[in-house]
Scaffold this motif. Structure first.
Motif, mmCIF file in Angstrom:
data_model
loop_
_atom_site.group_PDB
_atom_site.id
_atom_site.type_symbol
_atom_site.label_atom_id
_atom_site.label_comp_id
_atom_site.label_asym_id
_atom_site.label_seq_id
_atom_site.Cartn_x
_atom_site.Cartn_y
_atom_site.Cartn_z
ATOM 1 N N UNK A 332 0.829 -1.204 0.000
ATOM 2 C CA UNK A 332 0.000 0.000 0.000
ATOM 3 C C UNK A 332 0.862 1.252 0.000
ATOM 4 N N UNK A 333 1.944 1.228 0.774
ATOM 5 C CA UNK A 333 2.840 2.373 0.808
ATOM 6 C C UNK A 333 3.471 2.617 -0.562
ATOM 7 N N UNK A 334 3.867 1.552 -1.247
ATOM 8 C CA UNK A 334 4.455 1.702 -2.578
ATOM 9 C C UNK A 334 3.450 2.315 -3.546
ATOM 10 N N UNK A 335 2.197 1.905 -3.435
ATOM 11 C CA UNK A 335 1.167 2.478 -4.289
ATOM 12 C C UNK A 335 1.007 3.977 -4.021
ATOM 13 N N UNK A 336 1.019 4.361 -2.730
ATOM 14 C CA UNK A 336 0.937 5.777 -2.376
ATOM 15 C C UNK A 336 2.137 6.553 -2.906
ATOM 16 N N UNK A 337 3.327 5.965 -2.760
ATOM 17 C CA UNK A 337 4.555 6.631 -3.208
ATOM 18 C C UNK A 337 4.518 6.864 -4.708
ATOM 19 N N UNK A 338 4.104 5.853 -5.458
ATOM 20 C CA UNK A 338 4.042 5.997 -6.919
ATOM 21 C C UNK A 338 3.081 7.105 -7.300
#
Length: 446
Positions: A332-338
């Motif tokens: 989820x964090x990676x999705x937010x970062x992208x």
């Protein structure tokens, strides 16, 4: 696949868990040249002060006798090495003398905070260092041979297997069992790493004293881990009037991640793997905090997915469950970062105040994540966010450093703040999901 397709891919996941994680509110700095807006040498170490306390994830007793045993054993080992070894090989004598001096300083300045698993970890490391020095000396004098080292290795493997055969993941309730077993399984995994030497035992210990010492130090750390595992298990049993085995429950929970992780991973599949990189974005992020945080979160995501799978295979069910939860948090964090990078965020900060703003928002997010109910589960899932803050901060404020911060260090620090923010921001939706899918009906709050 082209950049637009990757962007469309993420945009199409609105019905997924990510929608529960909220949107990033960190500063938007736009697409700037990859240069700081201030002299990095002026960034005071005060920017990394007042970090949040570590989440409380282990509530069982930590007997003082365990640390005392490590300290006593370390001194006992080191006392067998003279201050000046006096070998004909002056280089070996000098090296062993310096190793002895350094280890003695570690013992005399060892950690003293009571009731801490971190303290035990540090004392095990010191004990291992003392064993390395002693074994290297004994090997060089001919009093430690290959056969003795092999016997130590075999006994440690045998004793660890016996410990595992009696392991039942006891607890007062599911979360108590999960939290306690998670830490003990982590230690058990480290113990197996000590058993798996990683290199052959020297055929002639006397001719290879330093290699022999290094292997003996690893085995000593494995023995120290097993000592702590046994002591912590007994202390947990004695502290609770009634404990129930949750081994089967944790096994079921861990197995659920075989499905939860792949389904959630689809949201960011195109941003994982060797083919995914900074050039997959619609803006140039080379050298920016955006690039650093992307690669940081990407690497941690892949690592936690792998660790969850490996723990499940090893039947470390609590570790598999917690690592699985971490994997979901990081996906989820990676999705937010992208999404944030595509929106123009995480360029070079123009002022020190921007760096402080990143810090303040990261700290607030971590503290909020740790307060999510049930707090024991939230604390476990907040560990990546807290660690991301602490590790970079520790390097930045190292007391022995003399050089002022440089631009690269500022980029890494900002990336750490941003990564911690997004890890923390993803905790609540994952806690809610796991509480609903895995923990309902198991009396976790008793």
């Amino acid at each position: 696949m082209n950049r637009l397709t990757r962007r469309q891919f993420l945009a199409g996941s609105a019905a997924s868990l990510t929608t529960l994680a909220g949107c990033s509110s960190l500063p938007i700095v736009g697409e700037r040249d990859p240069e700081l807006g201030f002299d990095p040498a002026t960034l005071s170490r005060s920017v990394v002060q007042d970090m949040p306390d570590p989440p409380e994830t282990y509530s069982a007793p930590v007997p003082e006798t365990l640390a005392t045993r490590h300290r006593r054993r370390a001194r006992e080992l080191l006392n067998g090495v003279p201050r000046e070894p006096g070998f004909a090989n002056e280089g070996l004598s000098t090296e062993l003398g310096e190793m002895r001096t350094d280890t003695l300083s570690e013992i005399e300045n060892g950690p003293d905070e009571p009731g801490s698993l971190q303290r035990l970890d540090e004392w095990r490391s010191i004990r291992s260092d003392a064993a390395e020095v002693r074994a290297a000396y004994d090997a060089a004098t001919g009093t430690l041979d290959t056969a003795t080292l092999t016997r130590r290795h075999d006994r440690l493997r045998q004793d660890l297997r016996a410990f595992e055969s009696a392991w039942q993941s006891p607890g007062r309730n599911t979360l108590d069992a999960l939290a306690t077993a998670y830490h003990l399984e982590d230690m058990r995994t480290d113990c197996w790493h000590s058993v798996d030497l990683g290199e052959p035992v020297p055929s002639n210990a006397r001719m290879n004293p330093l290699d022999t010492g290094r292997l003996a130090g690893g085995l000593e750390e494995g023995r120290a881990l097993l000592d702590d595992l046994t002591g912590l298990r007994e202390a947990h049993r004695e502290a609770a009037s009634t404990l129930t085995s949750y081994q089967d429950t944790l096994s079921v929970m861990a197995d659920q991640f075989r499905y939860l992780i792949p389904v959630t991973r689809r949201q960011v599949e195109l941003y994982l793997g060797d083919d995914a990189g900074a050039d997959d974005f619609e803006r140039k992020i080379d050298g920016l905090p955006a690039e650093q945080v992307f690669y940081d979160v990407q690497a941690w995501t892949e690592r936690r997915i792998r660790e969850a799978r490996e723990a499940r295979i090893r039947r470390n069910y609590a570790r598999a469950t917690v690592r699985g939860g971490h994997a979901l948090v990081m996906i989820l964090a990676l999705s937010q970062v992208v999404d944030a990078i595509q929106s123009g965020k995480y360029g070079m900060p123009e002022t020190i105040e921007e760096v402080r703003e990143y810090r303040d928002q990261a700290i607030a997010a971590v503290e909020e994540a740790q307060s999510v109910e049930p707090t024991r589960l939230a604390a476990l899932l907040s560990l990546p966010a807290w660690n991301r803050l602490q590790w970079e901060v520790r390097d930045f404020q190292a007391p022995k450093r003399r050089d002022p911060p440089n631009e690269r260090e500022v980029v890494r620090l900002v990336a750490a703040f941003v990564g911690a923010y997004h890890f923390a921001n993803a905790v609540k939706p994952v806690v809610d999901r796991l509480r609903e899918d895995l923990l309902d009906g198991t009396s976790v709050m008793e």
